[in-house]
Design a protein around this motif. Structure first.
Motif, PDB file in Angstrom:
ATOM      1  N   THR A  11       0.838  -1.206   0.000  1.00 11.19           N
ATOM      2  CA  THR A  11       0.000   0.000   0.000  1.00 11.19           C
ATOM      3  C   THR A  11       0.870   1.252   0.000  1.00 11.19           C
ATOM      4  O   THR A  11       0.622   2.190  -0.767  1.00 11.19           O
ATOM      5  N   ASP A  12       1.897   1.260   0.853  1.00 10.50           N
ATOM      6  CA  ASP A  12       2.809   2.412   0.922  1.00 10.50           C
ATOM      7  C   ASP A  12       3.508   2.647  -0.416  1.00 10.50           C
ATOM      8  O   ASP A  12       3.641   3.781  -0.872  1.00 10.50           O
ATOM      9  N   ALA A  13       3.947   1.552  -1.052  1.00 12.51           N
ATOM     10  CA  ALA A  13       4.640   1.667  -2.345  1.00 12.51           C
ATOM     11  C   ALA A  13       3.702   2.257  -3.403  1.00 12.51           C
ATOM     12  O   ALA A  13       4.084   3.169  -4.144  1.00 12.51           O
ATOM     13  N   ASN A  48       0.952   4.085  -2.864  1.00  8.21           N
ATOM     14  CA  ASN A  48       0.653   5.481  -2.517  1.00  8.21           C
ATOM     15  C   ASN A  48       1.793   6.409  -2.916  1.00  8.21           C
ATOM     16  O   ASN A  48       1.553   7.536  -3.359  1.00  8.21           O
ATOM     17  N   GLU A  49       3.014   5.928  -2.760  1.00  6.01           N
ATOM     18  CA  GLU A  49       4.190   6.718  -3.157  1.00  6.01           C
ATOM     19  C   GLU A  49       4.187   6.969  -4.669  1.00  6.01           C
ATOM     20  O   GLU A  49       4.447   8.076  -5.135  1.00  6.01           O
ATOM     21  N   MET A  50       3.855   5.939  -5.435  1.00  3.60           N
ATOM     22  CA  MET A  50       3.798   6.074  -6.905  1.00  3.60           C
ATOM     23  C   MET A  50       2.699   7.052  -7.323  1.00  3.60           C
ATOM     24  O   MET A  50       2.884   7.852  -8.233  1.00  3.60           O
ATOM     25  N   ALA A  92       1.499   9.493  -5.430  1.00  5.33           N
ATOM     26  CA  ALA A  92       1.951  10.828  -5.004  1.00  5.33           C
ATOM     27  C   ALA A  92       2.948  11.421  -6.002  1.00  5.33           C
ATOM     28  O   ALA A  92       2.985  12.635  -6.205  1.00  5.33           O
ATOM     29  N   GLU A  93       3.731  10.544  -6.634  1.00  5.60           N
ATOM     30  CA  GLU A  93       4.696  11.012  -7.649  1.00  5.60           C
ATOM     31  C   GLU A  93       4.028  11.244  -9.005  1.00  5.60           C
ATOM     32  O   GLU A  93       4.695  11.587  -9.979  1.00  5.60           O
ATOM     33  N   GLU A  94       2.705  11.027  -9.041  1.00  5.96           N
ATOM     34  CA  GLU A  94       1.900  11.212 -10.253  1.00  5.96           C
ATOM     35  C   GLU A  94       2.414  10.386 -11.426  1.00  5.96           C
ATOM     36  O   GLU A  94       2.484  10.846 -12.572  1.00  5.96           O
ATOM     37  N   GLN A  95       2.790   9.138 -11.120  1.00 12.49           N
ATOM     38  CA  GLN A  95       3.231   8.239 -12.177  1.00 12.49           C
ATOM     39  C   GLN A  95       2.031   7.835 -13.031  1.00 12.49           C
ATOM     40  O   GLN A  95       0.905   7.797 -12.552  1.00 12.49           O
ATOM     41  N   ASN A 112       6.163  -0.801 -12.375  1.00 16.25           N
ATOM     42  CA  ASN A 112       6.907  -0.772 -11.109  1.00 16.25           C
ATOM     43  C   ASN A 112       6.444  -1.876 -10.160  1.00 16.25           C
ATOM     44  O   ASN A 112       7.255  -2.476  -9.452  1.00 16.25           O
ATOM     45  N   CYS A 113       5.134  -2.147 -10.132  1.00 15.83           N
ATOM     46  CA  CYS A 113       4.602  -3.234  -9.287  1.00 15.83           C
ATOM     47  C   CYS A 113       5.123  -4.587  -9.762  1.00 15.83           C
ATOM     48  O   CYS A 113       5.519  -5.424  -8.944  1.00 15.83           O
TER      49      CYS A 113
END
Length: 199
Positions: free
Chosen positions: A14-16, A18-20, A22-25, A33-34
């Protein structure tokens, strides 16, 4: 995944994600990436648990299904499902296998803040009982075993060009004085004296 903590796996995934976000990937980038993240984790597990390679390979084949997911929730659910598929196999074990896993964990992660209490929660054991099982299995108390693994690694590192405080940090001791006392306890001389003796 190595120690079968499903809650920690879900939180990490979930954190990973959310980080992606937030980076607007882009959607494609998040999916790629997953796939890369799960592939890397599965490869590492396959290397450290050769007995479970068939289960890991089975889950690995389904990783590409991540590209078919229509939203972030489905993507997260599939990622968790694949991770848990392996975790179920890794954790359906007897005491000896769990103790072997603990020993392997210490040898791979000796530089981390390993505690019997944390591991006992993870493996769903009473810490006193797990400590007793560990002592019977290895002949050493958990902390003594961990210290000895760290000190053996310190001996290797001291023969390289590292300063004593750097060696202490690399093997998981934040306090260099504490490292000195532990080293002297197990080796009989100080780290500096050991280095001089070896050279």
């Amino acid at each position: 995944m190595d120690i079968g903590n499903k809650e920690a796996i879900e939180k990490a995934l979930t954190d990973a994600l959310n980080e992606m976000i937030a980076e607007e990937q882009s959607e494609q980038s998040i999916k790629t990436n997953c796939v890369q993240l799960l592939t890397a984790v599965f490869q590492k597990l396959s290397y450290s648990h050769p007995d479970y390679r068939p289960a890991i390979q089975e889950a690995s084949k389904k990783i590409v299904d991540i590209y078919k997911q229509r939203n972030i929730y489905d993507l997260l659910n599939l990622s968790n499902e694949l991770a848990n598929h392996i975790v179920i196999r890794l954790t359906s074990k007897n005491n000896d296998t769990i103790l072997k896993q603990m020993v392997e964990l210490i040898h791979r992660n000796y530089n981390e803040n390993l505690k019997l209490e944390t591991l006992s929660e993870t493996f769903n054991y009473n810490s006193a009982y797990l400590g007793k099982l560990f002592k019977n299995y290895t002949g050493e108390y958990f902390n003594t075993y961990l210290d000895k693994v760290r000190i053996d690694k310190a001996k290797e590192l001291l023969q390289q060009d590292l300063k004593v405080y750097q060696v202490a940090e690399r093997i998981g001791y934040t306090n260099v004085d504490y490292f000195h006392s532990k080293f002297k306890k197990y080796v009989g001389i100080s780290p500096s004296a050991y280095r001089r003796e070896q050279s």
